[in-house]
Design an enzyme around this catalytic site. Structure first.
Site, PDB file in Angstrom:
ATOM      1  N   HIS A   1      -0.740   5.853   6.541  1.00 62.43           N
ATOM      2  CA  HIS A   1      -0.339   5.966   5.358  1.00 62.43           C
ATOM      3  C   HIS A   1       0.075   7.094   4.666  1.00 62.43           C
ATOM      4  O   HIS A   1      -0.417   8.333   5.261  1.00 62.43           O
ATOM      5  CB  HIS A   1      -1.381   5.339   4.391  1.00 62.43           C
TER       6      HIS A   1
ATOM      7  N   SER B   1       0.770  -1.338  -0.125  1.00 63.36           N
ATOM      8  CA  SER B   1       0.075  -0.049   0.009  1.00 63.36           C
ATOM      9  C   SER B   1       0.880   1.221  -0.059  1.00 63.36           C
ATOM     10  O   SER B   1       0.460   2.448  -0.415  1.00 63.36           O
ATOM     11  CB  SER B   1      -0.727   0.039   1.183  1.00 63.36           C
TER      12      SER B   1
END
Length: 267
Positions: A248, A42
């Site tokens: 993230h 990711s």
């Protein structure tokens, strides 16, 4: 204008035009030799950056992720973006390496965080106390020391086998927390332990990349000052409404952090 002057003027224009064409064409011609494949998890697909492509589905590949930014700026001869949210070393080997070939000249990859349970650790730390958080990170560190080098060796060997002529750039993970600041949420002890775990994974990854002759692109220093608990963060904090993007990089983390580090490493 005399005939001789006209001929001289025409020749000068032709020379100038030739130089101009060369200046314009050279970057494109140079870029056209690059055949780029972006692998990984990711942090490579761009979870958290938004602007996901419809074809990528749950892999959540973003047009604002560093591979897409590099491809847009460099116009490679071919470009395959196959990084996928949730990828592990095993799933990269089984489902992404078909994009590689002997003609591939550039590969990027980030992987390993899911093999040691990044997501589960951060959920434990967010939902429970410091004791449970520290214990979860310690368990992951023990697992990383025991198994991550071998897992990385496996995927790196497979990459080299399928792309023997490629420059392979391995990207690490940013350290999440800026320490020594007042920050709502987890305790300072948890922050420090989480950072310790990320540093361990990055260091093991750097060593594995070196064993295979790959380039390790370390993003830790460029994220300093842009971590969680900083004034200008490039990372998403815990988001209960959208847990998947938590911890993230934002789009700014890719454009200001990952992209320049990769651009330098890929040159």
């Amino acid at each position: 204008m005399t005939r001789s002057r006209l001929l001289t003027f025409t020749a000068s224009l032709a020379t100038a035009f030739t130089v101009l064409v060369a200046l314009v064409a050279t970057p494109a011609q140079a870029a056209s030799t690059v055949r780029y494949v972006a692998l990984g998890d990711s942090y490579s697909s761009g979870v958290g950056a938004g602007s996901y492509t419809s074809e990528s589905g749950s892999c959540q590949r973003s047009t604002k992720a560093y591979p897409a930014l590099w491809a847009a700026a460099n116009v490679p001869a071919s470009y395959a973006f196959v990084a996928c949210s949730g990828a592990t070393t095993t799933s990269v080997t089984s489902s992404q390496l078909s994009a590689l070939s002997s003609t591939t000249t550039l590969v990027s990859i980030s992987v390993g965080g899911n093999d040691v349970g990044f997501a589960d650790i951060m959920r434990t730390c967010a939902l429970y106390g410091t004791t449970q958080c520290v214990a979860a990170v310690q368990t992951a560190e023990d697992k990383a020391r025991a198994s991550l080098p071998g897992l990385l060796d496996n995927v790196y060997n497979a990459i080299r086998s399928r792309a023997p002529n490629a420059r392979v750039v391995v990207l690490g993970y940013p350290v999440f927390y800026q320490l020594g600041t007042t920050c709502i949420g987890l305790s300072a002890t948890s922050h420090a332990k989480i950072n310790e775990g990320i540093n361990l994974v990055d260091d093991l990854t750097k060593a594995a990349a070196g064993r295979h002759g790959f380039v390790f692109a370390d993003v830790r220093s460029i994220f300093v000052g842009h971590q969680l608990c900083s004034g200008d963060k490039w990372l998403h904090a815990l988001n209960f409404a959208s847990l998947g993007i938590s911890y993230h990089p934002m789009a700014t983390g890719h454009s200001g952090g990952y992209y320049p580090v990769f651009r330098t490493a890929a040159a």
